[in-house]
Enzyme design. Structure first.
Site, PDB file in Angstrom:
ATOM      1  N   ASP A   1      36.273  37.234  42.899  1.00  0.00           N
ATOM      2  CA  ASP A   1      36.297  35.778  42.822  1.00  0.00           C
ATOM      3  C   ASP A   1      36.843  35.168  44.120  1.00  0.00           C
ATOM      4  OD1 ASP A   1      36.179  33.440  40.783  1.00  0.00           O
ATOM      5  OD2 ASP A   1      38.118  33.177  41.758  1.00  0.00           O
TER       6      ASP A   1
ATOM      7  N   GLU B   1      36.417  56.286  46.527  1.00  0.00           N
ATOM      8  CA  GLU B   1      37.026  57.460  45.869  1.00  0.00           C
ATOM      9  C   GLU B   1      36.250  57.818  44.601  1.00  0.00           C
ATOM     10  OE1 GLU B   1      41.059  56.368  45.000  1.00  0.00           O
ATOM     11  OE2 GLU B   1      41.489  55.965  47.108  1.00  0.00           O
TER      12      GLU B   1
HETATM   13  C1  NOJ Z   1      35.072  30.800  41.230  1.00  0.00           C
HETATM   14  C2  NOJ Z   1      34.740  30.958  39.777  1.00  0.00           C
HETATM   15  O1  NOJ Z   1      33.379  31.304  39.655  1.00  0.00           O
HETATM   16  C3  NOJ Z   1      35.087  29.650  39.117  1.00  0.00           C
HETATM   17  O2  NOJ Z   1      34.612  29.578  37.801  1.00  0.00           O
HETATM   18  C4  NOJ Z   1      36.570  29.460  39.189  1.00  0.00           C
HETATM   19  O3  NOJ Z   1      36.899  28.184  38.669  1.00  0.00           O
HETATM   20  C5  NOJ Z   1      37.084  29.555  40.624  1.00  0.00           C
HETATM   21  N1  NOJ Z   1      36.486  30.629  41.369  1.00  0.00           N
HETATM   22  C6  NOJ Z   1      38.577  29.767  40.631  1.00  0.00           C
HETATM   23  O4  NOJ Z   1      38.892  31.051  40.169  1.00  0.00           O
END
Ligand code: NOJ
Length: 527
Positions: free
Chosen positions: A203, A244
């Site tokens: 993310d 790994e």
């Molecule tokens: C990207 C994620 O896809 C989204 O849903 C989220 O709100 C933000 N990152 C923060 O984690």
């Protein structure tokens, strides 16, 4: 050099948004039991892997992207034992599993942050970005940075210090300069790899590091928290961890307008793949689409990484809706902006786009419900909106997060025994899995056929790609020996190449000609 036949290079990867997939315990929220009960839908669709949006314990300030514990499952979804069973079930059905890791921030309920908050001298403070405020009283924000959801990026604690959060105040940013943060995440990767997980979706992958001097954001100067060079050390270390284990993939969420900077994340010792937001935001326009495909392929070629093709996800307007609007690019400002939508046109284009994204070189990502032709629910009452982006920025992502319709003639359409956490449009009665199964003209059967054909089409599993012709308004390309895709984005029907056989068409042909907003997969002998 990575194995050219590795699964993640040409996989069809299906994003499960667990809150909205299927509810097995009748609380109106999807869960792991629901996913296990519907795995056959995914196996029948023919997908190679599932990417699971966060399933960890969370106060759900940002629908689970505020993680309180990366080594467990939120009770609303199930238990760790059920997650392990789901991984086993998926593998038994021939489907790999990708989990979502959120390294930029954690939940304010996480034990580290709770300790940091309780005592200004706690060593855990160093794991975050606590700073004094500006002004004689320290009551002014440390910087004027604007958060990713709009609004300020700082919140003051009762002891007077401020902490940084690029998203909501419930998502404090981690300090990636601290070795304990790095060690913790490498351990979390191993935790999931040891449980058989095949890949990690990362993310906000470009945000981790911040300029310690906290400079203002100034056009033309290095950005204080986007894409700092140090981030690449982290992904090199993660790659060593992934290596790994056999066949594991790291897939980055990297929103980055500059393709060269984007490609840096995909160097051979960093991530395996990253989402193609350029394609996801591209207008329904042949010239722009062709440029986007070229830009994508060029950028990936320089680093030997596979391209990815993404039309929708849980953050953006569903593309049936986007393609049915006057403006067909994506931006958060277009969410729920009230512009008229021609759903018939959007659906027709989405069908053609499916054949495009499933026949370009690389991996294709499908967002749950895309295979059903779902549109954005733009009629969610304000009091039912849950997305924190709505409160902070006035644009809601809830409209693409509505629970799936499985069966029956009215909500909750087999999703749950009770009212779902977000309302489903009554018009989805024609878009349930049940209603579409066996209907040759349905979106679901189009996806099933396309993914099935793709699997057996050897040319689609090599990087081989060449444009055929350059007629205005038409995209036409060859893959492998005798496979071609032609997509007509012009307002007039066009002729198809000589000596072709049609394998699959997104809409009926017009006396052998290709109508507007239609794509075909052809077999065409090489001359
Ligand atoms: C990207 C994620 O896809 C989204 O849903 C989220 O709100 C933000 N990152 C923060 O984690």
């Amino acid at each position: 050099m990575a194995d050219p036949t590795a699964w993640w290079r040409d996989a069809v990867i299906y994003q499960v948004y667990p809150r909205s997939f299927a509810d097995s315990d009748g609380d109106g929220i999807g869960d792991l039991g629901g996913i296990r009960a519907h795995l056959q839908h995914l196996a029948g669709l023919g997908v190679d892997a599932i990417w699971m949006s966060p399933w960890y314990p969370s106060p759900m300030a940002d629908a689970g992207y505020d993680v309180a514990d990366f080594r467990d499952i939120d009770p609303v979804f199930g238990t760790l034992a059920e997650a392990e069973a789901l991984i086993r079930d998926a593998h038994a059905a021939g489907i790999r599993m990708i989990v979502d890791i959120v390294p930029n921030h954690i939940s304010s309920a996480h034990a580290w942050f709770q300790k940091a908050l309780a005592d200004p001298d706690a060593p855990e403070r160093e794991l975050f970005w606590f700073r004094p405020g500006r002004g004689p009283e320290g009551d002014q924000l440390p910087t004027d940075w604007v958060g990713e959801f709009g609004g300020s990026t700082w919140t003051r604690t009762p002891d007077g210090a401020w902490y940084l959060h690029l998203f909501t105040p419930q998502q404090p940013d981690l300090n990636w300069d601290h070795p304990a943060v790095r060690a913790e995440f490498e351990d979390i990767l191993r935790f999931w790899f040891d449980r058989g997980v095949d890949g990690i979706r990362i993310d906000s992958a470009a945000l981790l590091f911040k300029d310690r001097d906290l400079p203002a954001v100034v056009e033309g100067r290095p950005h204080p928290f986007h894409d700092l060079d140090e981030v690449h050390d982290v992904y090199r270390a993660w790659r060593r961890v992934a290596d790994e284990y056999p066949d594991r993939a790291l897939i980055g969420e990297v929103w980055m307008p500059e393709v060269e900077r984007f490609a840096n994340y995909l160097r051979p010792d960093e991530l395996h793949a990253a989402f193609n937001f350029d394609f996801l935001g591209c207008a329904w326009d042949a010239t722009l689409m062709r440029e986007c495909v070229d830009r994508t392929l060029d950028a990936h070629r320089t680093v030997g990484a596979p391209a990815t093709w993404v039309l929708s996800n849980h953050d953006v307007t569903r593309h049936v809706t986007r393609y049915g609007r006057g403006t067909t690019t994506f931006s958060f400002e277009n969410n729920l902006d009230g512009t008229p939508v021609d759903l018939e046109l959007g659906t027709r284009r989405a069908r053609a786009a499916a054949l495009l994204s499933l026949s370009l070189p690389g991996a294709t990502y499908l967002y749950q419900g895309e295979e059903l032709g779902l549109w954005e629910n733009e009629n969610i009452p304000v009091e039912r909106m849950q997305d924190p982006m709505y409160a902070r920025r006035g644009h809601s992502r809830d409209g693409c997060r509505v629970p799936l319709p499985w069966s029956g003639d009215e909500p909750p359409f087999g999703f749950s025994a009770t009212e779902p956490w977000l309302p489903q449009p009554a018009e989805w009665k024609d878009r349930t899995v049940q209603a579409q199964t066996g209907d040759r003209n349905s979106m679901l059967e189009l996806y099933r056929s396309a993914i099935g054909l793709r699997r057996g089409e050897s040319g689609l599993h090599t990087p081989d790609f060449a444009w055929l012709g350059d007629d205005a308004g038409v995209l036409s390309y060859r893959r492998g020996l005798d496979f071609a895709c032609v997509l007509n984005m012009s307002p007039e029907a066009v002729a198809l190449p000589d000596r072709h056989t049609v394998q699959l068409a997104s809409s009926p042909l017009d006396g052998g000609r290709l109508p507007p907003d239609t794509a075909v997969w052809l077999r065409i002998p090489r001359t």
